[in-house]
Design a protein around this motif. Structure first.
Motif, PDB file in Angstrom:
ATOM      1  N   GLU A   1       0.821  -1.208   0.000  1.00  0.00           N
ATOM      2  CA  GLU A   1       0.000   0.000   0.000  1.00  0.00           C
ATOM      3  C   GLU A   1       0.860   1.266   0.000  1.00  0.00           C
ATOM      4  O   GLU A   1       0.918   2.019   0.961  1.00  0.00           O
ATOM      5  CB  GLU A   1      -0.932  -0.019   1.213  1.00  0.00           C
ATOM      6  N   VAL A   2       1.582   1.474  -1.122  1.00  0.00           N
ATOM      7  CA  VAL A   2       2.310   2.708  -1.390  1.00  0.00           C
ATOM      8  C   VAL A   2       1.884   3.204  -2.769  1.00  0.00           C
ATOM      9  O   VAL A   2       1.343   2.445  -3.578  1.00  0.00           O
ATOM     10  CB  VAL A   2       3.840   2.503  -1.319  1.00  0.00           C
ATOM     11  N   HIS A   3       2.140   4.462  -3.052  1.00  0.00           N
ATOM     12  CA  HIS A   3       1.678   5.039  -4.312  1.00  0.00           C
ATOM     13  C   HIS A   3       2.493   4.580  -5.509  1.00  0.00           C
ATOM     14  O   HIS A   3       1.959   4.521  -6.629  1.00  0.00           O
ATOM     15  CB  HIS A   3       1.707   6.571  -4.216  1.00  0.00           C
ATOM     16  N   ALA A   4       3.755   4.266  -5.319  1.00  0.00           N
ATOM     17  CA  ALA A   4       4.605   3.857  -6.442  1.00  0.00           C
ATOM     18  C   ALA A   4       5.433   2.646  -6.041  1.00  0.00           C
ATOM     19  O   ALA A   4       6.652   2.757  -5.815  1.00  0.00           O
ATOM     20  CB  ALA A   4       5.514   5.009  -6.884  1.00  0.00           C
ATOM     21  N   PRO A   5       4.812   1.471  -5.928  1.00  0.00           N
ATOM     22  CA  PRO A   5       5.593   0.287  -5.548  1.00  0.00           C
ATOM     23  C   PRO A   5       6.579  -0.091  -6.640  1.00  0.00           C
ATOM     24  O   PRO A   5       6.360   0.158  -7.830  1.00  0.00           O
ATOM     25  CB  PRO A   5       4.512  -0.794  -5.379  1.00  0.00           C
ATOM     26  N   GLY A   6       7.678  -0.677  -6.224  1.00  0.00           N
ATOM     27  CA  GLY A   6       8.682  -1.100  -7.198  1.00  0.00           C
ATOM     28  C   GLY A   6      10.057  -1.153  -6.569  1.00  0.00           C
ATOM     29  O   GLY A   6      10.219  -1.190  -5.348  1.00  0.00           O
ATOM     30  N   VAL A   7      11.059  -1.150  -7.454  1.00  0.00           N
ATOM     31  CA  VAL A   7      12.451  -1.265  -7.021  1.00  0.00           C
ATOM     32  C   VAL A   7      12.980   0.109  -6.635  1.00  0.00           C
ATOM     33  O   VAL A   7      12.775   1.095  -7.349  1.00  0.00           O
ATOM     34  CB  VAL A   7      13.307  -1.870  -8.144  1.00  0.00           C
ATOM     35  N   VAL A   8      13.666   0.173  -5.513  1.00  0.00           N
ATOM     36  CA  VAL A   8      14.318   1.395  -5.043  1.00  0.00           C
ATOM     37  C   VAL A   8      15.808   1.127  -4.991  1.00  0.00           C
ATOM     38  O   VAL A   8      16.263   0.202  -4.306  1.00  0.00           O
ATOM     39  CB  VAL A   8      13.796   1.804  -3.653  1.00  0.00           C
ATOM     40  N   ALA A   9      16.563   1.913  -5.758  1.00  0.00           N
ATOM     41  CA  ALA A   9      18.013   1.704  -5.836  1.00  0.00           C
ATOM     42  C   ALA A   9      18.691   2.167  -4.549  1.00  0.00           C
ATOM     43  O   ALA A   9      18.333   3.189  -3.967  1.00  0.00           O
ATOM     44  CB  ALA A   9      18.594   2.450  -7.027  1.00  0.00           C
TER      45      ALA A   9
ATOM     46  N   PRO B   1      23.323   5.391   3.468  1.00  0.00           N
ATOM     47  CA  PRO B   1      22.457   4.354   4.052  1.00  0.00           C
ATOM     48  C   PRO B   1      20.986   4.743   3.949  1.00  0.00           C
ATOM     49  O   PRO B   1      20.598   5.864   4.267  1.00  0.00           O
ATOM     50  CB  PRO B   1      22.930   4.292   5.511  1.00  0.00           C
ATOM     51  N   MET B   2      20.191   3.801   3.484  1.00  0.00           N
ATOM     52  CA  MET B   2      18.778   4.083   3.254  1.00  0.00           C
ATOM     53  C   MET B   2      17.969   3.703   4.498  1.00  0.00           C
ATOM     54  O   MET B   2      17.993   2.556   4.951  1.00  0.00           O
ATOM     55  CB  MET B   2      18.256   3.293   2.050  1.00  0.00           C
ATOM     56  N   SER B   3      17.244   4.670   5.017  1.00  0.00           N
ATOM     57  CA  SER B   3      16.401   4.423   6.178  1.00  0.00           C
ATOM     58  C   SER B   3      15.034   3.912   5.733  1.00  0.00           C
ATOM     59  O   SER B   3      14.675   3.940   4.552  1.00  0.00           O
ATOM     60  CB  SER B   3      16.232   5.705   7.003  1.00  0.00           C
ATOM     61  N   LEU B   4      14.279   3.469   6.697  1.00  0.00           N
ATOM     62  CA  LEU B   4      12.940   2.959   6.410  1.00  0.00           C
ATOM     63  C   LEU B   4      12.053   4.061   5.851  1.00  0.00           C
ATOM     64  O   LEU B   4      11.316   3.853   4.874  1.00  0.00           O
ATOM     65  CB  LEU B   4      12.334   2.388   7.692  1.00  0.00           C
ATOM     66  N   TYR B   5      12.117   5.240   6.430  1.00  0.00           N
ATOM     67  CA  TYR B   5      11.317   6.357   5.950  1.00  0.00           C
ATOM     68  C   TYR B   5      11.703   6.744   4.529  1.00  0.00           C
ATOM     69  O   TYR B   5      10.838   7.070   3.704  1.00  0.00           O
ATOM     70  CB  TYR B   5      11.483   7.555   6.887  1.00  0.00           C
ATOM     71  N   GLU B   6      12.988   6.731   4.235  1.00  0.00           N
ATOM     72  CA  GLU B   6      13.427   7.118   2.897  1.00  0.00           C
ATOM     73  C   GLU B   6      12.931   6.130   1.845  1.00  0.00           C
ATOM     74  O   GLU B   6      12.509   6.522   0.750  1.00  0.00           O
ATOM     75  CB  GLU B   6      14.954   7.208   2.846  1.00  0.00           C
ATOM     76  N   ALA B   7      12.959   4.846   2.167  1.00  0.00           N
ATOM     77  CA  ALA B   7      12.468   3.842   1.222  1.00  0.00           C
ATOM     78  C   ALA B   7      10.978   4.033   0.945  1.00  0.00           C
ATOM     79  O   ALA B   7      10.529   3.944  -0.213  1.00  0.00           O
ATOM     80  CB  ALA B   7      12.730   2.437   1.761  1.00  0.00           C
TER      81      ALA B   7
ATOM     82  N   ALA C   1       9.326   6.879   1.296  1.00  0.00           N
ATOM     83  CA  ALA C   1       9.168   8.136   0.568  1.00  0.00           C
ATOM     84  C   ALA C   1       9.510   7.965  -0.912  1.00  0.00           C
ATOM     85  O   ALA C   1       8.828   8.513  -1.789  1.00  0.00           O
ATOM     86  CB  ALA C   1      10.051   9.212   1.196  1.00  0.00           C
ATOM     87  N   ARG C   2      10.564   7.193  -1.241  1.00  0.00           N
ATOM     88  CA  ARG C   2      10.905   6.968  -2.646  1.00  0.00           C
ATOM     89  C   ARG C   2       9.834   6.160  -3.368  1.00  0.00           C
ATOM     90  O   ARG C   2       9.696   6.266  -4.594  1.00  0.00           O
ATOM     91  CB  ARG C   2      12.241   6.229  -2.739  1.00  0.00           C
ATOM     92  N   ALA C   3       9.070   5.363  -2.610  1.00  0.00           N
ATOM     93  CA  ALA C   3       7.986   4.587  -3.212  1.00  0.00           C
ATOM     94  C   ALA C   3       6.682   5.372  -3.267  1.00  0.00           C
ATOM     95  O   ALA C   3       5.627   4.789  -3.538  1.00  0.00           O
ATOM     96  CB  ALA C   3       7.771   3.289  -2.434  1.00  0.00           C
ATOM     97  N   GLY C   4       6.734   6.649  -3.019  1.00  0.00           N
ATOM     98  CA  GLY C   4       5.556   7.497  -3.138  1.00  0.00           C
ATOM     99  C   GLY C   4       4.797   7.731  -1.856  1.00  0.00           C
ATOM    100  O   GLY C   4       3.775   8.422  -1.859  1.00  0.00           O
ATOM    101  N   GLY C   5       5.249   7.163  -0.752  1.00  0.00           N
ATOM    102  CA  GLY C   5       4.562   7.347   0.519  1.00  0.00           C
ATOM    103  C   GLY C   5       3.398   6.387   0.704  1.00  0.00           C
ATOM    104  O   GLY C   5       3.003   5.654  -0.206  1.00  0.00           O
ATOM    105  N   PHE C   6       2.841   6.398   1.903  1.00  0.00           N
ATOM    106  CA  PHE C   6       1.728   5.513   2.216  1.00  0.00           C
ATOM    107  C   PHE C   6       0.482   5.912   1.428  1.00  0.00           C
ATOM    108  O   PHE C   6       0.207   7.100   1.235  1.00  0.00           O
ATOM    109  CB  PHE C   6       1.387   5.555   3.714  1.00  0.00           C
ATOM    110  N   SER C   7      -0.280   4.920   0.998  1.00  0.00           N
ATOM    111  CA  SER C   7      -1.588   5.179   0.415  1.00  0.00           C
ATOM    112  C   SER C   7      -2.624   5.301   1.531  1.00  0.00           C
ATOM    113  O   SER C   7      -2.333   5.030   2.699  1.00  0.00           O
ATOM    114  CB  SER C   7      -1.976   4.060  -0.555  1.00  0.00           C
TER     115      SER C   7
END
Length: 435
Positions: free
Chosen positions: A244-252, A257-263, A265-271
Motif C-alpha cells: 500500500e504505497v503510491h509507487a511500488p517497485g524497485v528502489v536503488a 544508508p537508506m532508512s525505512l522512511y526514505e524507502a 518516501a521513494r515509493a511514493g509514501g503511504f496510500s
C-alpha cells in the motif's frame, strides 16, 4: 323398552363425560410439562451462548499472564425468575451436564479476565517488542561496494584521449529510460575493462579501492597518473517496496544508508488504505514485523532504521487486518483499523453500532484470538462498570480477532417461549375442543 332406552342414553353420557375428563387430564399434564419446560428452558435456549468456565488445569496455565476468570456458567436471569446453575451446582442436572461438556471441550484454552493491570502489562510487552525491532534494524549497513551493472565514471587527468573508450554520446532523444548513462559498466563477471589497465575484477570493492587499482595498473604506462573514480549510476543493489504505497517497485540503494522512511518516501509514501502498524520486512528469508505506530508511541525514531540490499518491504492494507464483531450488537460488522493501524475493543464496538441495549448482556463480552496459530486465547470483559470501558478503550485488538457479545437471560427466555408457545396453544385448543 323405555327402561332400555334410558339405560343406553345414560351409558352414552357416561362415556362422553369420561372422554372429556381424559382430555382435561391430558391438557393439564401438557400444561404442566410446558411450564416445566419453560422454567428450565434456559438450558436449551437456541442460539450462540458462551460459558465462562475454566478447569483447574487451564487456570494454572493462565496464572502467569493474569488472574483466571470466575468459573460461572451463567448470570442471573431476573426477567424470567430463573438462575443458571454454577459450576459444581446440582440445581439443574441438564445445565450441569451441558456445562461439564463445555468445560471438557475447552479446558485447554484459558479464559483471561481483562482489567487495568493486564492491559498495562500488554502495553509494556508491546514497547519491549518495538525496542527489539529497533535494535534489529538500527545497525548501519556497510559502505556501498561496486557490483554487477554499476556504471563508473573514470577520469585520468591530462589524458583526455582515454575517454574515447566510452564511445560517442548518444543523442538525447534516442535514449530510453532503461539505458545506462555514459560510463564504464561493470560486466556480469564483476570485471571492469579500461584502456592500458586491462581487465580488473572490481566487484565487492569500494570506489577508492578501484581508484587505487587503476592508478597502479596505469602507472606502468604513465608517470604518476592522476585518476578519479566515482559512481555514475547505482544499479547493482536495490530494495523492493510493494503493498500500500503510491509507487511500488524497485528502489536503488546508493552510498548513503537508506532508512525505512526514505524507502517509503521513494515509493511514493503511504496510500490511504495502508496499515502503518503492519509492515513486513523480509531479510535473509526471515520476516520481521514492524509497527511504526508503536515505535512512535514508545519514543523510537523510525528514521534510524536502515534497510540493506536485497531487503523486501511490504506495507499491508488495513482491510487485511480487520476484526469481526458479532453477537448482540446493533450492526455485526468486520471492523477495520484506522490509518495508524490501531483498533481497540471500544473502536470495534463503536463500528458495530455499540451493544444492543435490549438484548445484550454487558457482563458477557469476549475476545477470541489466535484460533489458527496453535495458541488460542479467550479474553472476558465485564462491561458493567466505567472502569471496564476504560479497559476496552486501551485494549488493542489484533488482526482477525473475534469480538462476541452474549445475550441476556430475558432474550434466552423469550427464545424458549417462541419455540414452546405453538405447542402450548395446540394443547390448550385441544382441551377446549374436548370440553
Amino acid at each position: 323398552m323405555e327402561v332400555v332406552t334410558r339405560l343406553k342414553n345414560w351409558s352414552a353420557k357416561v362415556r362422553l363425560q369420561s372422554r372429556r375428563d381424559d382430555a382435561a387430564r391430558i391438557g393439564g399434564i401438557s400444561a404442566v410439562v410446558a411450564m416445566v419446560a419453560v422454567l428450565g428452558g434456559c438450558a436449551f435456549a437456541p442460539g450462540m451462548r458462551m460459558l465462562v468456565s475454566q478447569s483447574p488445569a487451564a487456570a494454572s496455565a493462565s496464572s502467569g499472564a493474569s488472574e483466571p476468570a470466575a468459573a460461572a456458567v451463567g448470570k442471573d436471569n431476573g426477567a424470567s425468575g430463573h438462575t443458571d446453575a454454577s459450576v459444581g451446582s446440582t440445581t439443574d442436572a441438564s445445565q450441569s451436564a451441558k456445562a461439564t461438556s463445555a468445560v471438557s471441550t475447552t479446558a485447554d484454552v484459558p479464559i483471561t479476565e481483562l482489567d487495568v493491570e493486564y492491559v498495562r502489562r500488554m502495553q509494556q510487552q508491546r514497547e519491549e517488542s518495538g525496542q527489539e525491532q529497533a535494535r534489529l534494524l538500527s545497525d548501519v549497513p556497510p559502505p556501498y561496494t561496486v557490483g554487477v551493472g554499476d556504471v563508473l565514471q573514470i577520469v585520468v587527468w591530462d589524458h583526455p584521449e582515454l575517454s574515447a573508450a566510452l564511445g560517442g554520446t548518444p543523442a538525447q532523444n534516442t535514449t530510453r529510460p532503461g539505458d545506462p548513462i555514459a560510463g564504464f559498466v561493470v560486466d556480469q563477471s564483476g570485471d571492469l575493462t579500461f584502456p592500458y589497465a586491462g581487465t580488473l575484477h572490481v566487484a565487492g570493492l569500494r570506489t577508492e579501492d578501484v581508484q587505487k587499482r587503476l592508478s597502479a595498473a596505469l602507472g606502468k604506462y604513465f608517470v604518476k597518473p592522476q585518476v578519479t573514480v566515482r559512481m555514475a549510476s547505482y544499479r547493482a543493489h536495490d530494495i523492493y517496496v510493494d503493498g500500500e504505497v503510491h509507487a511500488p517497485g524497485v528502489v536503488a540503494v546508493n552510498d548513503v544508508p537508506m532508512s525505512l522512511y526514505e524507502a517509503i518516501a521513494r515509493a511514493g509514501g503511504f496510500s490511504d488504505s495502508a496499515d502503518q502498524s503492519a509492515l513486513v520486512l523480509v531479510r535473509g528469508g526471515v520476516s520481521h514485523p514492524i509497527n511504526l505506530t508503536q515505535m512512535l508511541a514508545s519514543g523510537l525514531n523510525p528514521s534510524r532504521l536502515y534497510l540493506r540490499s536485497g531487503d523486501r518491504l511490504r506495507i499491508v492494507a488495513r482491510d487485511e487486518n480487520d476484526v469481526y464483531v458479532m453477537g448482540e450488537v446493533n450492526k455485526p460488522v468486520s471492523a477495520i483499523p484506522n490509518r495508524t493501524g490501531r483498533i481497540t475493543l471500544a473502536d470495534a464496538l463503536s463500528q458495530a453500532g455499540s451493544v444492543n441495549a435490549s438484548t445484550a448482556d454487558a457482563a458477557q463480552m469476549f475476545v477470541v484470538r489466535g484460533a489458527l496459530n496453535g495458541t488460542p486465547q479467550v479474553f472476558h470483559l465485564d462491561g458493567r462498570s466505567p472502569v471496564a470501558m476504560l479497559v476496552a478503550k486501551e485494549f488493542d485488538l489484533q488482526p482477525k480477532d473475534v469480538v462476541y457479545v452474549d445475550g441476556n437471560g430475558l432474550v434466552r427466555f423469550s427464545r424458549v417461549l417462541s419455540l414452546l408457545l405453538p405447542a402450548i396453544n395446540a394443547g390448550m385448543t385441544a382441551g377446549i375442543l374436548a370440553k
